[in-house]
Scaffold this motif. Structure first.
Motif, PDB file in Angstrom:
ATOM      1  N   VAL A 148      47.701   8.556  72.845  1.00 28.49           N
ATOM      2  CA  VAL A 148      46.798   8.565  71.700  1.00 28.49           C
ATOM      3  C   VAL A 148      47.109   9.800  70.854  1.00 28.49           C
ATOM      4  N   ALA A 149      47.246   9.577  69.563  1.00 36.75           N
ATOM      5  CA  ALA A 149      47.540  10.678  68.633  1.00 36.75           C
ATOM      6  C   ALA A 149      46.384  10.810  67.654  1.00 36.75           C
ATOM      7  N   THR A 150      45.987  12.063  67.417  1.00 32.09           N
ATOM      8  CA  THR A 150      44.948  12.348  66.438  1.00 32.09           C
ATOM      9  C   THR A 150      45.475  13.420  65.500  1.00 32.09           C
ATOM     10  N   TYR A 197      57.462   5.592  73.387  1.00 36.05           N
ATOM     11  CA  TYR A 197      57.521   4.164  73.676  1.00 36.05           C
ATOM     12  C   TYR A 197      57.080   3.983  75.118  1.00 36.05           C
ATOM     13  N   ASP A 207      49.517   5.338  78.637  1.00 38.30           N
ATOM     14  CA  ASP A 207      48.680   5.483  77.454  1.00 38.30           C
ATOM     15  C   ASP A 207      49.154   6.649  76.607  1.00 38.30           C
ATOM     16  N   ILE A 235      53.392   0.490  73.871  1.00 34.89           N
ATOM     17  CA  ILE A 235      53.188   1.682  73.051  1.00 34.89           C
ATOM     18  C   ILE A 235      54.426   1.933  72.201  1.00 34.89           C
ATOM     19  N   GLU A 236      54.223   2.055  70.914  1.00 38.74           N
ATOM     20  CA  GLU A 236      55.248   2.479  69.964  1.00 38.74           C
ATOM     21  C   GLU A 236      54.543   3.385  68.974  1.00 38.74           C
ATOM     22  N   CYS A 237      54.818   4.686  69.071  1.00 38.55           N
ATOM     23  CA  CYS A 237      54.113   5.646  68.218  1.00 38.55           C
ATOM     24  C   CYS A 237      55.056   6.794  67.861  1.00 38.55           C
ATOM     25  N   THR A 238      55.032   7.163  66.606  1.00 43.39           N
ATOM     26  CA  THR A 238      55.814   8.297  66.144  1.00 43.39           C
ATOM     27  C   THR A 238      54.876   9.256  65.412  1.00 43.39           C
ATOM     28  N   THR A 239      54.924  10.526  65.835  1.00 41.80           N
ATOM     29  CA  THR A 239      54.160  11.567  65.151  1.00 41.80           C
ATOM     30  C   THR A 239      55.167  12.572  64.596  1.00 41.80           C
ATOM     31  N   GLU A 262      58.169  11.018  69.564  1.00 42.88           N
ATOM     32  CA  GLU A 262      58.356   9.583  69.417  1.00 42.88           C
ATOM     33  C   GLU A 262      58.130   8.997  70.805  1.00 42.88           C
ATOM     34  N   TRP A 264      47.992  15.199  70.474  1.00 47.65           N
ATOM     35  CA  TRP A 264      48.185  13.923  71.163  1.00 47.65           C
ATOM     36  C   TRP A 264      47.999  14.092  72.668  1.00 47.65           C
TER      37      TRP A 264
END
Length: 172
Positions: free
Chosen positions: A78-80, A61, A76, A51-55, A59, A84
């Protein structure tokens, strides 16, 4: 001497037959076990990617490293557009059964989140459905965080050890 030679030949032939029989049975079992592990490992790689996600607000990982080739652990996020959901889960056991249950849990978490439910509702609904899709001795623990979209965060535990720590003296 002829009888000795015949005895050695018969013993060698019988030994060879027993050896081939043993190898064919054990070989099939080894191939089956190896195939099951490869399948379960593939399921895990698909369901639990890095997982690598920035909103705008976080941030994230994440990485799940099973202690054996296959585990029932889930990391897990998940961003919408409305918020998130992040979770850690641990499914009891290893192998295909644990991988399938973990996949069911991940799907249920994401589906309930997409419906806009709060964490208590999400975990309650999953808790009502999960027993029907698993063996009685299997279980899953979950720690989850969800942004509400109003600048607030929900945090829930379902049998999992805490993942957040507040230090009152430092206010952190």
């Amino acid at each position: 001497m002829v009888l000795d030679a015949m005895g050695i030949l018969v013993a060698t032939f019988v030994g060879y037959r027993f050896f081939m029989s043993f190898i064919s049975i054990e070989g099939v079992e080894q191939i089956r076990a190896h195939t099951e592990l490869e399948l379960a490992h593939g399921i895990q790689r698909t369901l639990v990617p890095h997982i690598e996600c920035t909103t705008d607000s976080v941030e994230v990982y994440g990485l799940s490293m099973p202690s054996e080739q296959v585990g029932g652990d889930l990391v897990d996020f998940v961003a919408t557009e409305v918020g998130w959901l992040g979770c850690l889960a641990d499914v009891s056991g290893h192998g295909i059964k644990a991988g399938v249950l973990m996949g069911n849990l991940k799907t249920a978490l994401r589906l309930e989140f997409a419906e806009g439910h709060s964490l208590p509702v999400i975990l309650d609904r999953i808790n009502r459905v999960l027993p029907a899709v698993k063996d009685a001795e299997m279980y899953a623990t979950v720690a989850a965080m969800r942004s509400t979209g109003a600048g607030l965060i929900e945090y829930s535990l379902a049998g999992h050890v805490p993942i957040l720590r507040y230090r009152a003296k430092k206010g952190s």
